[in-house]
Scaffold this active site. Sequence first.
Site, PDB file in Angstrom:
ATOM      1  N   ARG A 118       0.806  -1.235   0.000  1.00 24.70           N
ATOM      2  CA  ARG A 118       0.000   0.000   0.000  1.00 24.70           C
ATOM      3  C   ARG A 118       0.839   1.284   0.000  1.00 24.70           C
ATOM      4  O   ARG A 118       0.477   2.263   0.645  1.00 24.70           O
ATOM      5  CB  ARG A 118      -0.966   0.038   1.189  1.00 24.70           C
ATOM      6  CG  ARG A 118      -1.979  -1.047   1.212  1.00 24.70           C
ATOM      7  CD  ARG A 118      -2.928  -1.039   0.022  1.00 24.70           C
ATOM      8  NE  ARG A 118      -3.756  -2.220   0.089  1.00 24.70           N
ATOM      9  CZ  ARG A 118      -3.431  -3.389  -0.471  1.00 24.70           C
ATOM     10  NH1 ARG A 118      -2.335  -3.505  -1.210  1.00 24.70           N
ATOM     11  NH2 ARG A 118      -4.209  -4.431  -0.333  1.00 24.70           N
ATOM     12  N   SER A 143     -10.325   0.086   4.286  1.00 27.17           N
ATOM     13  CA  SER A 143      -9.467  -0.192   5.450  1.00 27.17           C
ATOM     14  C   SER A 143      -8.840   1.087   5.988  1.00 27.17           C
ATOM     15  O   SER A 143      -8.243   1.856   5.238  1.00 27.17           O
ATOM     16  CB  SER A 143      -8.340  -1.151   5.070  1.00 27.17           C
ATOM     17  OG  SER A 143      -8.900  -2.361   4.638  1.00 27.17           O
ATOM     18  N   GLU A 169      -3.740   3.278   6.835  1.00 28.29           N
ATOM     19  CA  GLU A 169      -3.721   3.079   5.378  1.00 28.29           C
ATOM     20  C   GLU A 169      -4.381   4.287   4.712  1.00 28.29           C
ATOM     21  O   GLU A 169      -3.957   4.757   3.666  1.00 28.29           O
ATOM     22  CB  GLU A 169      -4.487   1.802   5.000  1.00 28.29           C
ATOM     23  CG  GLU A 169      -4.577   1.610   3.487  1.00 28.29           C
ATOM     24  CD  GLU A 169      -5.061   0.243   3.063  1.00 28.29           C
ATOM     25  OE1 GLU A 169      -4.773  -0.747   3.757  1.00 28.29           O
ATOM     26  OE2 GLU A 169      -5.740   0.172   2.013  1.00 28.29           O
TER      27      GLU A 169
HETATM   28  C1  LIG Z   1     -15.425   0.391   0.099  1.00 33.05           C
HETATM   29  C2  LIG Z   1     -13.936   0.501  -0.126  1.00 33.05           C
HETATM   30  C3  LIG Z   1     -13.187  -0.644  -0.336  1.00 33.05           C
HETATM   31  C4  LIG Z   1     -11.804  -0.564  -0.531  1.00 33.05           C
HETATM   32  N1  LIG Z   1     -11.086  -1.701  -0.759  1.00 33.05           N
HETATM   33  C5  LIG Z   1      -9.774  -1.611  -1.070  1.00 33.05           C
HETATM   34  C6  LIG Z   1      -9.014  -2.777  -1.408  1.00 33.05           C
HETATM   35  O1  LIG Z   1      -9.506  -3.894  -1.423  1.00 33.05           O
HETATM   36  N2  LIG Z   1      -7.709  -2.629  -1.708  1.00 33.05           N
HETATM   37  C7  LIG Z   1      -7.098  -1.406  -1.719  1.00 33.05           C
HETATM   38  O2  LIG Z   1      -5.910  -1.327  -2.037  1.00 33.05           O
HETATM   39  N3  LIG Z   1      -7.776  -0.291  -1.389  1.00 33.05           N
HETATM   40  C8  LIG Z   1      -9.093  -0.357  -1.079  1.00 33.05           C
HETATM   41  N4  LIG Z   1      -9.792   0.783  -0.744  1.00 33.05           N
HETATM   42  C9  LIG Z   1      -9.083   2.059  -0.634  1.00 33.05           C
HETATM   43  C10 LIG Z   1      -9.059   2.861  -1.946  1.00 33.05           C
HETATM   44  O3  LIG Z   1     -10.109   2.471  -2.777  1.00 33.05           O
HETATM   45  C11 LIG Z   1      -7.714   2.697  -2.675  1.00 33.05           C
HETATM   46  O4  LIG Z   1      -6.649   3.122  -1.884  1.00 33.05           O
HETATM   47  C12 LIG Z   1      -7.696   3.482  -4.012  1.00 33.05           C
HETATM   48  O5  LIG Z   1      -6.608   3.014  -4.788  1.00 33.05           O
HETATM   49  C13 LIG Z   1      -7.578   4.991  -3.847  1.00 33.05           C
HETATM   50  O6  LIG Z   1      -7.764   5.562  -5.116  1.00 33.05           O
HETATM   51  P1  LIG Z   1      -8.436   6.988  -5.340  1.00 33.05           P
HETATM   52  O7  LIG Z   1      -8.417   7.267  -6.790  1.00 33.05           O
HETATM   53  O8  LIG Z   1      -9.786   7.057  -4.702  1.00 33.05           O
HETATM   54  O9  LIG Z   1      -7.407   7.910  -4.586  1.00 33.05           O
HETATM   55  P2  LIG Z   1      -7.707   9.044  -3.485  1.00 33.05           P
HETATM   56  O10 LIG Z   1      -8.371   8.412  -2.311  1.00 33.05           O
HETATM   57  O11 LIG Z   1      -8.379  10.198  -4.124  1.00 33.05           O
HETATM   58  O12 LIG Z   1      -6.217   9.440  -3.095  1.00 33.05           O
HETATM   59  C14 LIG Z   1      -5.396   8.513  -2.398  1.00 33.05           C
HETATM   60  C15 LIG Z   1      -3.940   8.972  -2.549  1.00 33.05           C
HETATM   61  O13 LIG Z   1      -3.568   8.819  -3.918  1.00 33.05           O
HETATM   62  C16 LIG Z   1      -3.036  10.043  -4.401  1.00 33.05           C
HETATM   63  N5  LIG Z   1      -3.376  10.185  -5.815  1.00 33.05           N
HETATM   64  C17 LIG Z   1      -4.593  10.091  -6.391  1.00 33.05           C
HETATM   65  N6  LIG Z   1      -4.496  10.282  -7.718  1.00 33.05           N
HETATM   66  C18 LIG Z   1      -3.195  10.513  -7.979  1.00 33.05           C
HETATM   67  C19 LIG Z   1      -2.452  10.788  -9.163  1.00 33.05           C
HETATM   68  N7  LIG Z   1      -3.038  10.889 -10.364  1.00 33.05           N
HETATM   69  N8  LIG Z   1      -1.111  10.967  -9.052  1.00 33.05           N
HETATM   70  C20 LIG Z   1      -0.484  10.899  -7.854  1.00 33.05           C
HETATM   71  N9  LIG Z   1      -1.139  10.637  -6.699  1.00 33.05           N
HETATM   72  C21 LIG Z   1      -2.472  10.446  -6.765  1.00 33.05           C
HETATM   73  C22 LIG Z   1      -3.705  11.122  -3.566  1.00 33.05           C
HETATM   74  O14 LIG Z   1      -2.951  12.319  -3.589  1.00 33.05           O
HETATM   75  C23 LIG Z   1      -3.744  10.444  -2.200  1.00 33.05           C
HETATM   76  O15 LIG Z   1      -2.516  10.624  -1.537  1.00 33.05           O
HETATM   77  C24 LIG Z   1     -11.176   0.710  -0.531  1.00 33.05           C
HETATM   78  C25 LIG Z   1     -11.948   1.867  -0.319  1.00 33.05           C
HETATM   79  C26 LIG Z   1     -13.321   1.770  -0.134  1.00 33.05           C
HETATM   80  C27 LIG Z   1     -14.117   3.017   0.072  1.00 33.05           C
END
Ligand SMILES: Cc1cc2nc3c(=O)[nH]c(=O)nc-3n(C[C@H](O)[C@H](O)[C@H](O)COP(=O)(O)OP(=O)(O)OC[C@H]3O[C@@H](n4cnc5c(N)ncnc54)[C@H](O)[C@@H]3O)c2cc1C
Length: 298
Positions: free
Chosen positions: A161, A211, A281
Amino acid sequence: MELRPGESLARATTLRIGGPAELLVEASSERAVERVVAAAARDAVPLFALGLGSNLLVPDEGVHGVVLRLVGGLRRVRIRGRRVSAGAGAPLAQVARKAAKAGLAGLEALSGFPSTVGGGVYMNAGAYGTEIKDVLVSARVVERDGRRRRLTTAQLEPAYRRTNLRESGAVVVRALFELAPGDPKALLARIDELNAKRWQALPSGVANAGSIFKNPPGDYAGRLIEACGLKGKEHGGAAISERHANVIVNRGGARAADVVALMREARDAVAERFGIVLEPEVVLLGALREEWNRRAGR
Ligand SMILES: Cc1cc2nc3c(=O)[nH]c(=O)nc-3n(C[C@H](O)[C@H](O)[C@H](O)COP(=O)(O)OP(=O)(O)OC[C@H]3O[C@@H](n4cnc5c(N)ncnc54)[C@H](O)[C@@H]3O)c2cc1C
């Protein structure tokens, strides 16, 4: 490029918590991202890339500086042979379905949670034994000085992660995946099967960020928090989910401070009982991160 001063970030996060962005910028091309990043660097303004906001805890006071969202051309997906090139603003689930329909396997396990391609790369997101690094060939990023660069997966130093994008602050604009051939029907069925399994385990219909803590080596944060009797524990509008102890839900009107209070309680209880220090996380923004690190003695 579209500029939106004072845009609410509560609406842009799955936890539905957070104050306004000083300036939300929507960029639809790599060139536009370069310009925004270079301008922020020149004026020494903090810049933060926003994906689907599914792993974020935003302060109630909002975020100082520029919040950058990738739209338009930065959500486009192209498939050539076994290679899939996806704009970093594209939802990972859509990329996985598109690849599956084209008979390309490897992204199915990453299709069941809200994530953009960029957020997934930043987090090295993973599920069911697959991490994004396993299928990622390279990422095109805009470095903090506004210059574009291609980084191989190894150069991102992916681990559980995390990647070194946390330190570099580079913005991912495109990702290149190499997938394996597969049967489209079977791949789409696998996506549906894994998603159904996930929704059985997680709270549904209530705002959350997945998480909250990383799993410590050889154990599960959820098991440890549950063993401390904290399932269902409430603080303001937030609560530790009855369904999964490593998830905090917003039952309505929760503030960032409520979530942090529950995180602290869980961390302290687990440390006292098991001698294990849980690491967040969820990405804590701005003052929330500083406060967390200060209290954690870092
Ligand atoms: C119901 C639910 C279930 C989930 N299950 C999982 C799972 O099974 N496995 C898992 O790994 N995660 C899980 N997550 C967490 C989340 O979905 C992941 O971490 C996801 O990859 C975050 O992506 P995001 O686009 O929403 O990023 P954001 O939440 O918007 O941002 C997260 C981080 O990524 C950075 N970021 C976003 N876009 C960019 C970019 N273009 N360039 C550089 N940095 C960037 C942001 O600055 C921030 O620091 C879950 C979340 C929810 C709500």
